[in-house]
Write a protein that holds these residues in place. Structure first.
Motif, PDB file in Angstrom:
ATOM      1  N   GLU A  29      13.543  13.005  -1.736  1.00 23.49           N
ATOM      2  CA  GLU A  29      14.224  13.580  -2.765  1.00 23.49           C
ATOM      3  C   GLU A  29      13.593  13.430  -4.138  1.00 23.49           C
ATOM      4  N   ASN A  30      12.735  12.259  -4.511  1.00 16.80           N
ATOM      5  CA  ASN A  30      12.540  12.027  -5.741  1.00 16.80           C
ATOM      6  C   ASN A  30      11.066  11.919  -6.181  1.00 16.80           C
ATOM      7  N   GLY A  31      10.281  11.971  -4.971  1.00 11.95           N
ATOM      8  CA  GLY A  31       8.927  11.982  -5.184  1.00 11.95           C
ATOM      9  C   GLY A  31       8.352  10.690  -5.413  1.00 11.95           C
ATOM     10  N   ILE A  32       8.935   9.471  -5.196  1.00 19.64           N
ATOM     11  CA  ILE A  32       8.628   8.333  -5.557  1.00 19.64           C
ATOM     12  C   ILE A  32       8.355   7.276  -4.276  1.00 19.64           C
ATOM     13  N   THR A  33       7.234   6.808  -4.399  1.00 18.16           N
ATOM     14  CA  THR A  33       6.575   5.613  -3.574  1.00 18.16           C
ATOM     15  C   THR A  33       6.642   4.454  -3.971  1.00 18.16           C
ATOM     16  N   PRO A  34       7.656   3.435  -3.706  1.00 13.24           N
ATOM     17  CA  PRO A  34       7.539   2.143  -3.981  1.00 13.24           C
ATOM     18  C   PRO A  34       6.108   1.634  -3.969  1.00 13.24           C
ATOM     19  N   GLY A  35       5.384   0.536  -4.718  1.00 15.63           N
ATOM     20  CA  GLY A  35       4.192   0.083  -4.798  1.00 15.63           C
ATOM     21  C   GLY A  35       4.516  -1.556  -4.879  1.00 15.63           C
ATOM     22  N   LEU A  36       3.877  -2.206  -3.952  1.00 17.99           N
ATOM     23  CA  LEU A  36       3.767  -3.793  -3.957  1.00 17.99           C
ATOM     24  C   LEU A  36       2.555  -4.431  -4.338  1.00 17.99           C
ATOM     25  N   ALA A  37       2.296  -5.046  -5.340  1.00 19.81           N
ATOM     26  CA  ALA A  37       0.925  -5.806  -5.653  1.00 19.81           C
ATOM     27  C   ALA A  37       1.162  -7.199  -5.262  1.00 19.81           C
ATOM     28  N   TYR A  50      -0.550 -14.842   5.593  1.00 18.33           N
ATOM     29  CA  TYR A  50       0.762 -14.454   4.936  1.00 18.33           C
ATOM     30  C   TYR A  50       0.665 -13.172   4.447  1.00 18.33           C
ATOM     31  N   VAL A  51      -0.490 -13.071   3.665  1.00 18.54           N
ATOM     32  CA  VAL A  51      -0.565 -11.823   2.506  1.00 18.54           C
ATOM     33  C   VAL A  51      -1.103 -10.682   3.531  1.00 18.54           C
ATOM     34  N   ARG A  52      -1.768 -10.904   4.524  1.00 20.61           N
ATOM     35  CA  ARG A  52      -2.193  -9.698   5.417  1.00 20.61           C
ATOM     36  C   ARG A  52      -0.911  -9.224   6.070  1.00 20.61           C
ATOM     37  N   SER A  53       0.048 -10.239   6.396  1.00 19.55           N
ATOM     38  CA  SER A  53       1.310  -9.466   7.121  1.00 19.55           C
ATOM     39  C   SER A  53       2.189  -9.057   6.186  1.00 19.55           C
ATOM     40  N   LYS A  54       2.159  -9.322   4.959  1.00 22.36           N
ATOM     41  CA  LYS A  54       2.834  -8.792   3.928  1.00 22.36           C
ATOM     42  C   LYS A  54       2.543  -7.208   3.789  1.00 22.36           C
ATOM     43  N   GLY A  55       0.913  -7.198   3.414  1.00 16.70           N
ATOM     44  CA  GLY A  55       0.585  -5.761   3.340  1.00 16.70           C
ATOM     45  C   GLY A  55       0.885  -4.831   4.445  1.00 16.70           C
ATOM     46  N   ARG A  56       0.526  -5.352   5.632  1.00 12.26           N
ATOM     47  CA  ARG A  56       0.964  -4.621   6.902  1.00 12.26           C
ATOM     48  C   ARG A  56       2.223  -3.964   6.777  1.00 12.26           C
ATOM     49  N   GLN A  57       3.261  -5.146   6.760  1.00 12.60           N
ATOM     50  CA  GLN A  57       4.494  -4.494   6.896  1.00 12.60           C
ATOM     51  C   GLN A  57       5.029  -3.718   5.569  1.00 12.60           C
ATOM     52  N   THR A  58       4.394  -3.890   4.322  1.00 12.26           N
ATOM     53  CA  THR A  58       4.465  -2.994   3.193  1.00 12.26           C
ATOM     54  C   THR A  58       4.144  -1.543   3.441  1.00 12.26           C
ATOM     55  N   ILE A  59       2.938  -1.363   4.249  1.00 12.48           N
ATOM     56  CA  ILE A  59       2.714  -0.108   4.446  1.00 12.48           C
ATOM     57  C   ILE A  59       3.556   0.388   5.651  1.00 12.48           C
ATOM     58  N   GLU A  60       3.884  -0.309   6.616  1.00  8.15           N
ATOM     59  CA  GLU A  60       4.684   0.175   7.658  1.00  8.15           C
ATOM     60  C   GLU A  60       5.965   0.588   7.335  1.00  8.15           C
ATOM     61  N   SER A  61       6.442   0.075   6.059  1.00 10.41           N
ATOM     62  CA  SER A  61       7.891   0.633   5.604  1.00 10.41           C
ATOM     63  C   SER A  61       7.703   1.850   4.775  1.00 10.41           C
ATOM     64  N   GLY A  62       6.313   2.319   4.691  1.00  8.32           N
ATOM     65  CA  GLY A  62       6.132   3.572   3.755  1.00  8.32           C
ATOM     66  C   GLY A  62       5.719   3.385   2.359  1.00  8.32           C
ATOM     67  N   MET A  63       5.415   2.044   2.024  1.00 11.07           N
ATOM     68  CA  MET A  63       5.242   1.662   0.702  1.00 11.07           C
ATOM     69  C   MET A  63       3.854   1.918   0.384  1.00 11.07           C
ATOM     70  N   ASN A  64       3.353   1.543  -0.926  1.00  8.78           N
ATOM     71  CA  ASN A  64       2.197   1.464  -1.298  1.00  8.78           C
ATOM     72  C   ASN A  64       1.789  -0.179  -1.342  1.00  8.78           C
ATOM     73  N   SER A  65       0.634  -0.439  -0.626  1.00  7.12           N
ATOM     74  CA  SER A  65       0.361  -1.913  -1.061  1.00  7.12           C
ATOM     75  C   SER A  65      -0.889  -2.143  -1.800  1.00  7.12           C
ATOM     76  N   TYR A  66      -0.637  -2.906  -2.642  1.00  8.11           N
ATOM     77  CA  TYR A  66      -2.023  -3.270  -3.441  1.00  8.11           C
ATOM     78  C   TYR A  66      -2.150  -4.845  -3.427  1.00  8.11           C
ATOM     79  N   GLU A  67      -3.691  -5.019  -2.710  1.00 10.07           N
ATOM     80  CA  GLU A  67      -3.763  -6.445  -2.649  1.00 10.07           C
ATOM     81  C   GLU A  67      -5.037  -6.888  -3.687  1.00 10.07           C
ATOM     82  N   HIS A  68      -4.858  -7.889  -4.392  1.00 11.27           N
ATOM     83  CA  HIS A  68      -5.879  -8.350  -5.283  1.00 11.27           C
ATOM     84  C   HIS A  68      -6.268  -9.852  -4.791  1.00 11.27           C
TER      85      HIS A  68
END
Length: 299
Positions: A29-37, A50-68
């Motif tokens: 509806e809005n063309g917006i994809t949430p992103g978590l860094a 823990y960080v790997r688990s966060k990244g995997r679940q972020t992507i599974e929820s349809g969000m963008n995941s940015y790991e640094h």
């Protein structure tokens, strides 16, 4: 009496599903994809998992995941410069710096460098102050997860006596604030509390977040009370070569004989923490774009 087991793993899966549905609507509806860094400094094995688990679940929820991932000897100036770039990046709606940081880095300085609107851990001093004064804030994930579990079990918490065992900035203090906002009568107990057993025994709700294995026993619990066990402690193996046992701050077997409901360890509060991180990222995204916040996923 045998307590109802509050299944945090199942409820967390439901929360992640609701987050995913809302994210899909945001995209359509809005063309917006949430992103978590997520920023990880150093090579702590537990943090890496823990960080790997966060990244995997972020992507599974349809969000963008940015790991640094930064080396352990990263300078404070370099870490703060990365946070500045993430603050300014419109594709990043949530920023989380994995704690603990190496000893040469000032955690308070780093946390407070994050844009409060993107502080999905809810640790920034501005969010702490907003929560304490009853205003709209980003709320720490573990206390938010505990609140969701309590609301799911009880419906209204109004008028209930709640005891929070532990006064940490990460769980104890924000948990007390959230319970106050839901009109509980709240007592915060800690290592200096006199006759702590009697204090806990008067509670309709007990949230144990003290970090001491099986400290709270069944004779501390009021019959029918709801017990939320935040603790994660690994006991040494019973025999050489065996595996250690994971336990909470509550002695589960004795407490479950008295309580009306109780969270297990593992499988109780733990899964809710990442689910609420995703919920907070979604909430931050909606607020940044002036959109309605996801119902049932905020405090």
């Amino acid at each position: 009496m045998t307590a109802t087991i509050i299944d945090g793993k199942a409820f967390a899966a439901e929360v992640r599903g609701r987050v995913g549905e809302h994210v899909a609507r945001l995209k359509e509806e809005n063309g917006i994809t949430p992103g978590l860094a997520v920023v990880l400094v150093g090579e702590d094995p537990a943090s890496e998992v823990y960080v790997r688990s966060k990244g995997r679940q972020t992507i599974e929820s349809g969000m963008n995941s940015y790991e640094h991932k930064l080396p352990a000897d990263t300078s404070e100036a370099d870490l703060l410069a990365l946070i500045d770039r993430l603050n300014a990046d419109p594709a990043v709606n949530g920023i989380l710096v994995q704690l603990p940081l190496p000893g040469h880095l000032n955690e308070d300085l780093v946390i407070n460098a994050i844009d409060p609107a993107k502080d999905v851990d809810g640790f920034h001093i501005s969010n702490v102050g907003l929560l304490a004064t009853g205003q709209k804030a980003m709320v720490p994930c573990t206390p938010l997860g505990c609140l969701m579990l309590l609301r799911e079990h009880h419906g209204s918490l109004s008028g209930l006596n709640a005891v929070v065992i532990g006064r940490s900035n990460i769980v104890g203090k924000p948990m007390a604030q959230l319970l106050l906002r839901d009109s509980c009568t709240v007592t915060v107990a800690h290592s200096r509390t006199r006759d702590i057993e009697a204090v806990v025994r008067g509670a309709d709700i007990v949230v144990a977040a003290v970090g001491r294995a099986e400290m709270v026993t069944g004779d501390w619990i009021k019959p029918g009370a709801t017990v939320i066990d935040v603790g994660i402690n690994r006991l040494p193996p019973a025999e050489e070569g065996g595996k250690g046992r994971l336990v909470g701050d509550v002695e589960f077997e004795s407490a479950a004989e008295v309580a009306g409901a109780i969270t297990p360890v593992p499988g109780g509060v733990g899964p809710m923490t990442i689910a609420c991180l995703l919920a907070n990222t979604l909430t931050a995204t909606c607020r940044a774009h002036g959109l309605a916040e996801p119902e049932g996923l905020t405090a």
